[in-house]
Write an enzyme that holds these catalytic residues in place. Structure first.
Site, PDB file in Angstrom:
ATOM      1  N   LEU A  71      35.507  49.098  -3.408  1.00 23.72           N
ATOM      2  CA  LEU A  71      35.388  50.087  -4.482  1.00 23.72           C
ATOM      3  C   LEU A  71      34.967  49.459  -5.793  1.00 23.72           C
ATOM      4  O   LEU A  71      34.265  50.072  -6.589  1.00 23.72           O
ATOM      5  CB  LEU A  71      36.726  50.819  -4.671  1.00 23.72           C
ATOM      6  N   GLY A  72      35.397  48.234  -6.064  1.00 26.48           N
ATOM      7  CA  GLY A  72      35.055  47.571  -7.322  1.00 26.48           C
ATOM      8  C   GLY A  72      35.880  46.324  -7.478  1.00 26.48           C
ATOM      9  O   GLY A  72      36.741  45.999  -6.661  1.00 26.48           O
ATOM     10  N   GLY A  74      37.555  43.542 -10.724  1.00 22.49           N
ATOM     11  CA  GLY A  74      37.801  43.252 -12.131  1.00 22.49           C
ATOM     12  C   GLY A  74      38.257  41.824 -12.328  1.00 22.49           C
ATOM     13  O   GLY A  74      38.121  40.966 -11.436  1.00 22.49           O
ATOM     14  N   GLY A  75      38.838  41.585 -13.512  1.00 17.09           N
ATOM     15  CA  GLY A  75      39.220  40.224 -13.852  1.00 17.09           C
ATOM     16  C   GLY A  75      40.373  39.689 -13.019  1.00 17.09           C
ATOM     17  O   GLY A  75      40.519  38.473 -12.875  1.00 17.09           O
ATOM     18  N   VAL A  79      39.209  45.766  -5.489  1.00 20.32           N
ATOM     19  CA  VAL A  79      39.791  46.995  -4.959  1.00 20.32           C
ATOM     20  C   VAL A  79      38.962  47.445  -3.760  1.00 20.32           C
ATOM     21  O   VAL A  79      37.729  47.477  -3.826  1.00 20.32           O
ATOM     22  CB  VAL A  79      39.833  48.110  -6.023  1.00 20.32           C
ATOM     23  N   LYS A  94      44.458  46.955  -3.849  1.00 22.15           N
ATOM     24  CA  LYS A  94      44.019  46.072  -4.923  1.00 22.15           C
ATOM     25  C   LYS A  94      44.615  44.697  -4.686  1.00 22.15           C
ATOM     26  O   LYS A  94      45.842  44.538  -4.599  1.00 22.15           O
ATOM     27  CB  LYS A  94      44.440  46.600  -6.285  1.00 22.15           C
ATOM     28  N   ASP A 190      47.756  46.506 -20.808  1.00 23.64           N
ATOM     29  CA  ASP A 190      46.307  46.389 -20.594  1.00 23.64           C
ATOM     30  C   ASP A 190      45.661  47.776 -20.563  1.00 23.64           C
ATOM     31  O   ASP A 190      44.888  48.095 -19.660  1.00 23.64           O
ATOM     32  CB  ASP A 190      46.018  45.641 -19.291  1.00 23.64           C
TER      33      ASP A 190
END
Length: 540
Positions: A71-72, A74-75, A79, A94, A190
């Site tokens: 799905l994607g 990040g830092g 995911v 995740k 965050d």
């Protein structure tokens, strides 16, 4: 095989293409000698609707979960969409991957699972639901609900710009979610657009509770591992004082500023420049950057971004309350404006009716004047004998005929009739009778009667009131945040700005619709002079 680089590198499009190839390949022949093939999936349709998760190829496993597509990332990790074989449902997995020593990894795993348990205890409509957490050879992971939509970062990048009311409503709901989490002892640390997932135009879901806290407490972690530098509070950047719930208030204020203006309040070419801006730069008020932003809303964003935590809203609940009050004031102002517009329209209608009545009165008066003017008397010539005008109808009882005038050459009187013993009466020259006014004729009587009837009709029209309009009543609307209005199944407008409905006397069914909530329906009885108020708050 390099698990991170090979197994997790497949995108959803690649997964669909691989599945298409698998489905096109013939399966084993059945007993009748024919070859059965599965249907081919249309790659242009939405994956979630066209292909069941269990039909997609598995690209790896984390715990008991079969990974389907990415799905994607990040830092802090990546995911994936994954199938839960135990509960037969699609979830989001995740992973949290940090480059740590074995000792630090063990400590990190213990903290991570503790924070995951805290996040799993949060049950709020604007917080993503956490189902499970655990560890695997690939690292720690969290299993949570799979959402359909886009995060706020993607929407802003694609050019979506909310109105001030939409921005205030969105941020108010995030503030409600943060206030709930803070009451449970969980600080996010965050808050940023990437962690606000939009499942509707104003329906946010906050992601990643607890993960930033775990990352921030690792000795080997980068200073900015616990959050995005654009949205971090000054105390997070300086790391000189404890971080509490007010850091979430600051970050949410930065998000509100960006939604209102379309720009970030703190920028820089490097992390150091961004951090310096967060600590020392005071951005211009939002209403100066975007004149369409109301000053009151701009001030709310400015207070939330105060450098000194003591000068900010002391909690997300207070920030939510300020935004709620502002939204209520906007709804009331819109209703007042609509009521004033209705009053102006009503005054114009009354003036038009009055002007029409005046025109009717003038025309009636003109008709009376024309009806009361007498007909001109007939003109007689000086040397003409008096008598009825030529062409007029003789009266029912005729006047006796006048004797003929004697002239110079008139014949002598007739001799007596023989045998009668009587002589004719002598003829005497008659004098013309004095001129007298002619008696009214039948035609004159008819004309006078017609004028009298017209005069009576004009008087009746002038005295008769204008036809009364159908009886109506007013329905006042107080709907938050907004809704489409239907009256008896027919669209009637959107509130706000619509605030009142003028409806015929009687019973009516009013339906309020907001795309993000179930419809609300009420039945009202409209009575003239007795306003009816409908109050409804979606999501409450």
């Amino acid at each position: 095989m390099d698990f991170q680089k090979t197994v997790f590198a497949m995108t959803p499009e690649q997964a669909l293409e691989a599945e298409r190839a698998r489905l096109r390949a013939p399966s084993r022949a059945d007993g009748a000698g024919t070859t059965a093939t599965a249907p081919v999936v249309d790659p242009t349709s939405a994956m979630a609707d066209a292909v069941q998760a269990r039909d997609l190829p598995t690209i790896g496993h984390i715990g008991r979960y079969a990974l389907k597509y990415r799905l994607g990332e990040g830092g802090l990790g990546t995911v994936y969409a994954a199938q839960d074989p135990l509960l037969s449902r699609l979830v989001a997995i995740k992973t949290v991957s940090l480059d740590l020593s074995p000792e630090a990894r063990e400590r990190f795993t213990a903290m991570f699972l503790n924070e995951a348990r805290a996040a799993a205890g949060l049950n709020h409509p604007h917080i993503v639901t956490v189902f499970d957490a655990g560890t695997s050879p690939q690292g720690a992971y969290i299993a949570m609900e799979l959402l359909k939509g886009k995060d706020l970062r993607q929407l802003l990048k694609e050019g979506w710009r909310p109105s001030p009311v939409e921005a205030a409503l969105l941020v108010r709901r995030v503030a409600d979610a943060l206030a709930y989490a803070h009451a449970k002892g969980v600080v996010h640390r965050d808050i940023k657009p990437a962690n606000i997932f939009m499942v509707g135009r104003t329906q946010p879901k906050v992601l990643d509770f607890g993960i930033a806290r775990v990352a921030s407490q690792q000795d080997d972690a980068d200073d900015f591992a616990a959050g995005s530098p654009y949205y971090m509070a000054p105390e997070q950047v300086k790391q000189t004082q404890p971080v509490d719930r007010r850091c979430d208030v600051f970050s949410l204020g930065v998000v509100l500023y960006e939604l209102l203006t379309g720009t970030r309040p703190f920028t820089g070419a490097t992390l150091t420049e961004i951090a310096t801006a967060v600590v020392s730069h005071t951005p211009p008020p939002a209403h100066e950057v975007n004149p369409a932003v109301p000053v009151a809303l701009s001030l709310i964003a400015a207070r939330a971004m105060e450098k000194d935590p003591d000068q900010r809203y002391r909690s997300a609940r207070l920030l939510s309350r300020e935004l709620r009050h502002w939204l209520d004031e906007q709804a009331e102002a819109a209703q007042q404006e609509e009521a004033e517009a209705d009053a102006r329209r009503s005054r114009r209608t009354r003036l038009m009716i009055g002007a029409g009545a005046a025109v009717v009165a003038v025309l009636a008066a003109l008709g009376l004047h024309l009806a009361g003017t007498p007909a001109p008397a007939p003109t007689l010539a000086a040397d003409a004998p008096a008598g009825p005008a030529a062409g007029t109808e003789l009266p029912a009882e005729p006047l006796p005929p006048a004797a003929p005038l004697e002239t110079a050459d008139a014949p002598p009187p007739p001799a007596p009739v023989e045998g009668t013993g009587e002589a004719s009466a002598p003829v005497v020259a008659a004098t013309p009778p004095a001129a007298t006014a002619p008696r009214p004729t039948r035609a004159a009587d008819t004309a006078r009667e017609r004028r009298a009837r017209e005069r009576d009709a004009a008087r009746t029209a002038a005295a008769s009131p204008a036809p009364a309009a159908a009886a109506t009543g007013v329905v006042q609307l107080a709907v938050s945040p907004w809704g489409h209005i239907e009256v008896n199944g027919s669209p009637a407008g959107t509130v706000p700005p619509l605030s009142t409905l003028t409806l015929p006397e009687g019973r009516h069914t009013i339906t309020l619709r907001n795309d993000a909530f179930p419809p609300h329906q009420v039945t009202v009885h409209v009575t003239p002079g007795q306003p009816v108020t409908i109050r409804h708050k979606f999501g409450s």
